[in-house]
Design an enzyme around this catalytic site. Structure first.
Site, PDB file in Angstrom:
ATOM      1  N   ASP A 470       0.822  -1.206   0.000  1.00  0.00           N
ATOM      2  CA  ASP A 470       0.000   0.000   0.000  1.00  0.00           C
ATOM      3  C   ASP A 470       0.862   1.265   0.000  1.00  0.00           C
ATOM      4  OD1 ASP A 470      -2.351   1.390  -0.101  1.00  0.00           O
ATOM      5  OD2 ASP A 470      -3.058   0.817   1.883  1.00  0.00           O
ATOM      6  N   GLU A 473       3.340   6.544  -2.651  1.00  0.00           N
ATOM      7  CA  GLU A 473       3.262   7.713  -3.521  1.00  0.00           C
ATOM      8  C   GLU A 473       3.843   8.979  -2.893  1.00  0.00           C
ATOM      9  OE1 GLU A 473      -0.583   5.210  -3.790  1.00  0.00           O
ATOM     10  OE2 GLU A 473       0.415   6.372  -2.201  1.00  0.00           O
ATOM     11  N   ASP A 534      -8.670   4.182  -3.835  1.00  0.00           N
ATOM     12  CA  ASP A 534      -9.812   4.423  -2.949  1.00  0.00           C
ATOM     13  C   ASP A 534     -10.986   5.044  -3.706  1.00  0.00           C
ATOM     14  OD1 ASP A 534      -8.187   3.457  -0.969  1.00  0.00           O
ATOM     15  OD2 ASP A 534      -7.599   5.427  -0.224  1.00  0.00           O
TER      16      ASP A 534
END
Length: 793
Positions: A470, A473, A534
């Protein structure tokens, strides 16, 4: 000596303005996308335009380009002010030491009969590096033939040509028939009152750093696709795309978790910008006829590909890599929420899935398996998980694999934080401090990679099958990395390093090539798989997710998934089932979000429908697996835009809300509340409804869905391999496969099969025999018992 300068009110105002301008190039919020386009229009900066060919060696396809120095100046007419580029003299002292209009290196390299590499420098280059973006050494092709042409030089292969003109300097690409695909733009090419930036580089006044602007022409009606998982309109023509990996915090904005510096054109070419710096792609946004690639790097390394979408994707992925085939179990259903947080709960979920006969292969534990939610320390909570190893083993015996969440950021209260700082494993700022509140692992540091892989390995050895990779970024822009570079180069590189690090240790420990990642850069497709971030739990969120998946597939990614039902909020049963139908007809399928996703948390009717939709994919698993094998070997997306299979059909280039699952099944999700059918565009040919058996011809058709809330059509003349239903892929019997023949007019049908036992792709075909069908040349020689049926769901 320079004369002393006495500040005046005017000079102070000018200094303040310049200071503000320079600061404006810095993101106003932490990790906001870096858009370099403003630097090319800053009056304080100098623009050097590619003007003419200074020298050229035809044998090595290399030479020098002379650049014209320019500055932005204003021109006023009738109360309207424009900024225009004007040639200027050198401003350095002593002037004899610096070229006002420098000659700088330019090289062509021929990689294959379809691929040309352009390399240009804006000055001295001191940063050679081994690029992780490339799958291996760049090959050299000798098939291109040289000829001197009037005013330039031309190289030709069987698929097209590249021509360099001398004065003014241009580089142009044509197809095998001589049709112009695109050419570089010079400021003397045509007349317009609109100021335009030509092919050039900028030298910033603030620090003398340089960046390239590779500017090419666009033709009328030309369409642009790619640039990663972009959620905006699929055709990027007219858009300005910033390639900077960021936590998009949703999927209905221009930000991207997965920017990729690659695109393809409907004109018959594609381009790969081989850099990790920020890039701004202006695809006719500022000026309709120009494609301006504003690249942060101070050198241009540009690969140009010639051909159809399949051929371009083949060339690009041959260069940057193709994915291995993920394990069979990964193609089953993944059940999750944010978050399962105790062993009792996990066991209850698994038991209910089996009790309610919901096929499922993976249970994912998100942020709550640690002692403190979100505080990643790679250890199960001892209070809530009595025996993690036994739990994982028991689940595997029942056909479930376990996936665990983690991230590479460490809050100060994390017990690993002091160790990370003491061992210098985190990114540092220019002062040697932590750039932000969290410690961000520095994957350019081999010691960090080793430390981190030891943590991941301990989980994999416990029996965990896959790690959720996850975030990734937020590598600091102004950070200093062990590679010796700042985040200007390392920020976009971070997801690729991160993906590779986890994939490598997973392969080493488990033998499987699989991760579950959110962020990417070019080359990340070698490390499957990735999901769409998301999403909002709305119809618009579902539509945006589909666009993002199609766009990523057109950027070289074979495998992709998304959060069924959306991540944010609680979806209605209607939306959940429509989204589930879409989700099960993608390569990988996961139900995940902030709210419970288990079907029994709705009503009985919803759970029955949920079961039927999941069973659809499990029965189609032989088709899904064979298409996965074929797609991974050829660098094609499983979630396939119509234009990939039907490049000669103009209508297929316009569709962004349908797709092909592999080569033969067309899927049109129902994107509106309460929808039971929709208008569907069908490429040329005959299409057969998977659920009803009805036949449709190419063009626009109004089609109603059947029991599965989705339009699913099969190409005429297709053999779909299917298998008996099982509750997990581990329980499937691959010795008995049904061949479902979908044929209206065809007397022959074909398909592919791939057994998990040997992962060999085999073609299979059947011919009409009386009222039935007969297999031709059994490719498995009696190892599989075939049952041939005709067009029944």
């Amino acid at each position: 000596m320079f004369p002393s300068l006495k500040p005046t009110a005017a000079s102070v105002v000018c200094w303040i303005a310049l200071t503000i301008n320079v600061q404006a190039a810095t993101p106003y919020l932490l990790n906001a996308p870096v858009d370099v386009s403003g630097d090319f229009h800053d009056f304080a900066n100098t623009i050097f335009t590619a003007d003419k060919l200074g020298e050229f060696d035809a044998a090595t396809a290399s030479g020098k380009i002379q650049y014209q120095r320019n500055a932005w100046q204003t021109a006023q007419a009738f109360d309207n002010m424009l900024a225009t580029l004007k040639p200027v003299a050198g401003n350095e002292f002593p002037g004899r030491e610096y070229a006002a209009n420098p000659e700088l290196p330019f090289t062509l390299e021929f990689v294959s009969p379809r691929t040309v590499r352009i390399r240009m420098a804006s000055g001295a280059n001191f940063k050679p590096f081994d690029s992780l973006m490339l799958a291996g050494p760049v090959p050299h092709d000798n098939s291109w033939k040289y000829e001197k042409v009037d005013g330039g030089h031309r190289y030709t292969s069987q698929f097209g040509s590249v021509t360099i003109t001398e004065k003014p300097w241009h580089i142009e690409f044509r197809d095998a028939q001589g049709r112009l695909l695109t050419r570089s733009y010079h400021d003397g090419d045509d007349g317009s009152f609109t100021p335009r930036l030509p092919f050039s580089f900028v030298r910033r006044a603030a620090d003398y750093s340089r960046s390239l602007a590779a500017v090419f022409t666009l033709s009328p009606g030309e369409k642009i696709f790619g640039c990663g998982e972009s959620f905006t309109s699929l055709d990027k023509r007219g858009q300005k795309i910033v390639l900077w990996t960021t936590d998009a915090n949703g999927i209905q904005n221009q930000k991207m978790y997965k920017p990729i510096p690659f695109f393809m054109s409907s004109a018959g070419y594609g381009m790969f910008m081989h850099t990790t710096t920020p890039i701004t792609c202006d695809f006719g946004s500022s000026f309709a006829g120009l494609n301006s690639l504003l690249i942060g790097d101070d050198e241009l390394d540009l690969f140009v590909f010639l051909g159809s979408p399949k051929e371009i994707l083949g060339e690009y992925t041959a260069l940057t890599g193709r994915p291995p085939l993920p394990p069979l179990w990964s193609f089953g259903l993944w059940m999750s929420r944010c978050t399962y947080d105790n062993e009792k709960q996990v066991r209850e979920i698994s038991a209910k899935l089996r009790e309610n006969k919901i096929p499922c292969d993976v249970l994912h534990l998100d942020t709550g398996w640690f002692e403190t939610d979100w505080r990643c320390d790679y250890q199960f909570s001892t209070n809530r998980f009595t025996d993690p190893a036994k739990m994982i083993s028991d689940l595997k015996n029942d056909g479930f694999r376990v996936c665990l969440w983690q991230l590479p950021y460490f809050v100060p209260k994390n017990k690993l934080f002091p160790e990370i700082i003491e061992q210098n494993l985190a990114v540092r700022d220019a002062k040697g401090n932590i750039p932000e509140e969290d410690a961000v692992l520095d994957f350019s540091n081999p010691n960090t990679v080793n430390w981190y892989q030891e943590k991941i390995a301990s989980l994999l050895k416990l029996g965990v099958s896959v790690i959720k990779v996850d975030f990734g970024e937020a590598a600091p822009l102004n950070g200093i990395y062990a590679s010796g570079r700042t985040g200007f180069y390392e920020h976009n590189y971070y997801p690729l390093r991160y993906n590779k690090t986890v994939s490598d240790i997973t392969k080493q420990i488990t033998g499987d090539s699989i991760i579950w990642a959110r962020s990417t850069w070019a080359g990340s497709q070698r490390y499957p798989l990735h999901w769409g971030g998301d999403a909002e739990s709305t119809d618009d969120g579902m539509a945006a997710e589909l666009r993002g998946g199609l766009s990523l597939g057109l950027s070289g990614f074979t495998f992709w998934s998304h959060d069924v039902g959306g991540f944010v909020g609680k979806e209605t049963p209607d939306l959940y089932l429509r989204w589930l139908a879409f989700g099960m007809m993608t390569s990988h399928s996961r139900c995940h979000g902030q709210k419970p996703k288990e079907p029994w948390t709705y009503d009985a009717a919803t759970m029955d429908q949920f079961r039927a939709i999941v069973e659809l994919k499990y029965r189609l698993m032989p088709y899904v697996y064979a298409q996965a094998k074929d797609s991974s070997e050829r660098g094609l997306p499983m979630l396939r835009a119509l234009l990939v299979e039907f490049p000669e059909d103009p209508g297929s280039w316009l569709v962004e809300d349908e797709y092909l699952l592999g080569s033969s099944i067309l899927v049109a999700p129902l994107l509106h509340e309460g929808a039971t059918g929709r208008n569907v565009y069908l490429p040329p040919g005959t299409w057969i409804d998977y659920q009803t058996g009805k036949n449709y011809s190419g063009g626009w058709q109004k089609i109603e869905a059947d029991k599965i809330p989705e339009i699913i059509l099969v190409r005429d003349g297709t053999v779909l391999p299917r298998i008996a239903l099982a509750q997990s892929t581990a329980q499937m019997d691959w010795s008995k496969i049904e061949l479902a023949v979908f044929a209206k007019d065809a007397t022959k049908a074909s398909g592919q099969v791939c057994l998990p036992s040997d992962q060999q792709l085999r073609a299979i075909s059947v011919t009409k025999s009386g009222a039935g069908w007969k297999i031709q040349n059994d490719p498995l020689l009696g190892k599989v018992s075939w049952a041939i049926t005709a067009a029944q769901p």
